[in-house]
Design a protein around this motif. Structure first.
Motif, PDB file in Angstrom:
ATOM      1  N   UNK A 280     -15.925  -1.570  -3.642  1.00  0.00           N
ATOM      2  CA  UNK A 280     -15.276  -0.515  -2.527  1.00  0.00           C
ATOM      3  C   UNK A 280     -14.836   0.553  -3.192  1.00  0.00           C
ATOM      4  N   UNK A 281     -15.226   1.895  -2.884  1.00  0.00           N
ATOM      5  CA  UNK A 281     -14.767   2.765  -3.201  1.00  0.00           C
ATOM      6  C   UNK A 281     -14.438   3.315  -3.749  1.00  0.00           C
ATOM      7  N   UNK A 282     -13.287   3.412  -2.143  1.00  0.00           N
ATOM      8  CA  UNK A 282     -11.755   4.077  -2.579  1.00  0.00           C
ATOM      9  C   UNK A 282     -11.134   3.704  -1.996  1.00  0.00           C
ATOM     10  N   UNK A 283      -9.035   3.728  -1.893  1.00  0.00           N
ATOM     11  CA  UNK A 283      -9.008   2.925  -0.873  1.00  0.00           C
ATOM     12  C   UNK A 283      -7.800   3.912  -0.594  1.00  0.00           C
ATOM     13  N   UNK A 284      -7.674   4.506   1.098  1.00  0.00           N
ATOM     14  CA  UNK A 284      -6.759   5.137   1.319  1.00  0.00           C
ATOM     15  C   UNK A 284      -4.936   5.037   1.862  1.00  0.00           C
ATOM     16  N   UNK A 285      -4.429   5.842   1.341  1.00  0.00           N
ATOM     17  CA  UNK A 285      -2.812   5.096   2.500  1.00  0.00           C
ATOM     18  C   UNK A 285      -2.901   6.640   2.504  1.00  0.00           C
ATOM     19  N   UNK A 286      -1.446   6.463   3.447  1.00  0.00           N
ATOM     20  CA  UNK A 286      -1.123   7.721   4.198  1.00  0.00           C
ATOM     21  C   UNK A 286       0.390   7.938   3.790  1.00  0.00           C
ATOM     22  N   UNK A 287       0.185   8.986   3.632  1.00  0.00           N
ATOM     23  CA  UNK A 287       2.196   9.885   3.717  1.00  0.00           C
ATOM     24  C   UNK A 287       2.421  10.903   3.838  1.00  0.00           C
ATOM     25  N   UNK A 288       3.362  11.204   4.185  1.00  0.00           N
ATOM     26  CA  UNK A 288       4.575  12.454   5.449  1.00  0.00           C
ATOM     27  C   UNK A 288       4.333  14.045   4.759  1.00  0.00           C
TER      28      UNK A 288
ATOM     29  N   UNK B 171       3.567  15.514  -1.527  1.00  0.00           N
ATOM     30  CA  UNK B 171       2.233  16.000  -2.495  1.00  0.00           C
ATOM     31  C   UNK B 171       3.026  15.734  -3.916  1.00  0.00           C
ATOM     32  N   UNK B 172       3.753  16.976  -4.381  1.00  0.00           N
ATOM     33  CA  UNK B 172       5.061  16.771  -5.692  1.00  0.00           C
ATOM     34  C   UNK B 172       5.158  14.935  -5.923  1.00  0.00           C
ATOM     35  N   UNK B 173       5.298  14.499  -4.832  1.00  0.00           N
ATOM     36  CA  UNK B 173       5.887  13.433  -5.602  1.00  0.00           C
ATOM     37  C   UNK B 173       5.148  12.378  -5.590  1.00  0.00           C
ATOM     38  N   UNK B 174       4.168  12.237  -5.021  1.00  0.00           N
ATOM     39  CA  UNK B 174       2.745  11.303  -4.708  1.00  0.00           C
ATOM     40  C   UNK B 174       2.689  11.725  -6.921  1.00  0.00           C
ATOM     41  N   UNK B 175       2.481  12.782  -6.561  1.00  0.00           N
ATOM     42  CA  UNK B 175       1.807  13.389  -8.296  1.00  0.00           C
ATOM     43  C   UNK B 175       2.646  12.895  -9.213  1.00  0.00           C
TER      44      UNK B 175
ATOM     45  N   UNK C 163      -4.534   9.787  -1.437  1.00  0.00           N
ATOM     46  CA  UNK C 163      -3.415   9.742  -0.616  1.00  0.00           C
ATOM     47  C   UNK C 163      -3.579  11.157   0.527  1.00  0.00           C
ATOM     48  N   UNK C 164      -3.911  10.352   2.344  1.00  0.00           N
ATOM     49  CA  UNK C 164      -3.928  11.049   3.234  1.00  0.00           C
ATOM     50  C   UNK C 164      -2.870  11.865   3.935  1.00  0.00           C
ATOM     51  N   UNK C 165      -2.399  12.918   4.245  1.00  0.00           N
ATOM     52  CA  UNK C 165      -0.928  13.174   4.791  1.00  0.00           C
ATOM     53  C   UNK C 165      -1.193  12.749   6.688  1.00  0.00           C
ATOM     54  N   UNK C 166      -0.171  12.072   6.175  1.00  0.00           N
ATOM     55  CA  UNK C 166      -0.338  11.713   8.252  1.00  0.00           C
ATOM     56  C   UNK C 166       0.826  12.178   8.965  1.00  0.00           C
ATOM     57  N   UNK C 167       0.558  13.177  10.008  1.00  0.00           N
ATOM     58  CA  UNK C 167       1.251  13.480  10.777  1.00  0.00           C
ATOM     59  C   UNK C 167       3.048  12.516  11.564  1.00  0.00           C
ATOM     60  N   UNK C 168       3.885  12.391  11.826  1.00  0.00           N
ATOM     61  CA  UNK C 168       4.572  11.023  12.137  1.00  0.00           C
ATOM     62  C   UNK C 168       4.528   9.530  11.083  1.00  0.00           C
ATOM     63  N   UNK C 169       4.360   9.868   9.781  1.00  0.00           N
ATOM     64  CA  UNK C 169       4.188   8.743   8.756  1.00  0.00           C
ATOM     65  C   UNK C 169       4.801   7.771   8.774  1.00  0.00           C
ATOM     66  N   UNK C 170       4.177   6.324   8.793  1.00  0.00           N
ATOM     67  CA  UNK C 170       5.524   5.725   8.719  1.00  0.00           C
ATOM     68  C   UNK C 170       4.967   4.582   7.544  1.00  0.00           C
ATOM     69  N   UNK C 171       6.042   4.132   6.447  1.00  0.00           N
ATOM     70  CA  UNK C 171       4.864   3.947   5.014  1.00  0.00           C
ATOM     71  C   UNK C 171       4.217   2.090   6.048  1.00  0.00           C
TER      72      UNK C 171
ATOM     73  N   UNK D 220       5.489   2.811  -3.556  1.00  0.00           N
ATOM     74  CA  UNK D 220       5.362   4.156  -3.977  1.00  0.00           C
ATOM     75  C   UNK D 220       6.529   4.787  -3.524  1.00  0.00           C
ATOM     76  N   UNK D 221       6.067   6.437  -3.672  1.00  0.00           N
ATOM     77  CA  UNK D 221       7.582   7.366  -3.647  1.00  0.00           C
ATOM     78  C   UNK D 221       8.215   7.160  -1.979  1.00  0.00           C
ATOM     79  N   UNK D 222       7.012   7.341  -1.396  1.00  0.00           N
ATOM     80  CA  UNK D 222       7.066   7.432   0.493  1.00  0.00           C
ATOM     81  C   UNK D 222       7.125   6.502   1.586  1.00  0.00           C
ATOM     82  N   UNK D 223       7.348   4.326  -0.029  1.00  0.00           N
ATOM     83  CA  UNK D 223       7.461   3.598   0.703  1.00  0.00           C
ATOM     84  C   UNK D 223       6.215   2.506   0.955  1.00  0.00           C
ATOM     85  N   UNK D 224       5.132   2.823   0.782  1.00  0.00           N
ATOM     86  CA  UNK D 224       3.831   2.346   0.452  1.00  0.00           C
ATOM     87  C   UNK D 224       4.130   0.706  -0.364  1.00  0.00           C
TER      88      UNK D 224
END
Length: 127
Positions: A5-13, A17-21, A56-64, A107-111
């Protein structure tokens, strides 16, 4: 043939970014790595620790994600759980995986994130 597995991508609103960092770098102890310029324009951030890579990729309409999650192998799971709890992250232990100690957090956005460590004497999982 699949090799790894090279990486796992999770979505975020947008705008998280600062909360994720703060969480992925300061709480989990990962290192932020720069995104290629063409991808950086989309927002989000990438982190790694050893061979573990999370994007962590930005997704409009994000739901964790509430069920889907990465399973992250750790060493010293008790101390790692205490570290997360000390930073205010939830720690929910789950004893249902034979041969492992594990807990879930968010995580801080609910993932949802799973952290696990093989128990002493547990048979090694196939790589």
């Amino acid at each position: 043939m699949l090799a790894a597995v090279d990486h796992v991508q999770l979505a975020a609103p947008p705008g998280s970014e600062e909360r994720l960092r703060a969480y992925y770098a300061d709480v989990l102890g990962m290192t932020e790595v720069p995104k290629p310029p063409a991808l950086a324009a989309r927002g989000g951030c990438w982190f790694e620790a050893g061979d573990v890579r999370l994007h962590l990729g930005i997704e409009h309409g994000f739901r964790p994600a509430r069920k889907a999650h990465p399973g992250l192998r750790v060493t010293g799971i008790e101390a790692y759980a205490a570290r997360l709890a000390a930073h205010g992250a939830p720690v929910t232990w789950d004893e249902n995986l034979p041969g492992h100690r594990r807990f879930y957090s968010e995580d801080p956005v609910g993932n949802r994130l799973e952290f696990l460590e093989p128990s002493a004497g547990a048979p090694a999982r196939r790589q």
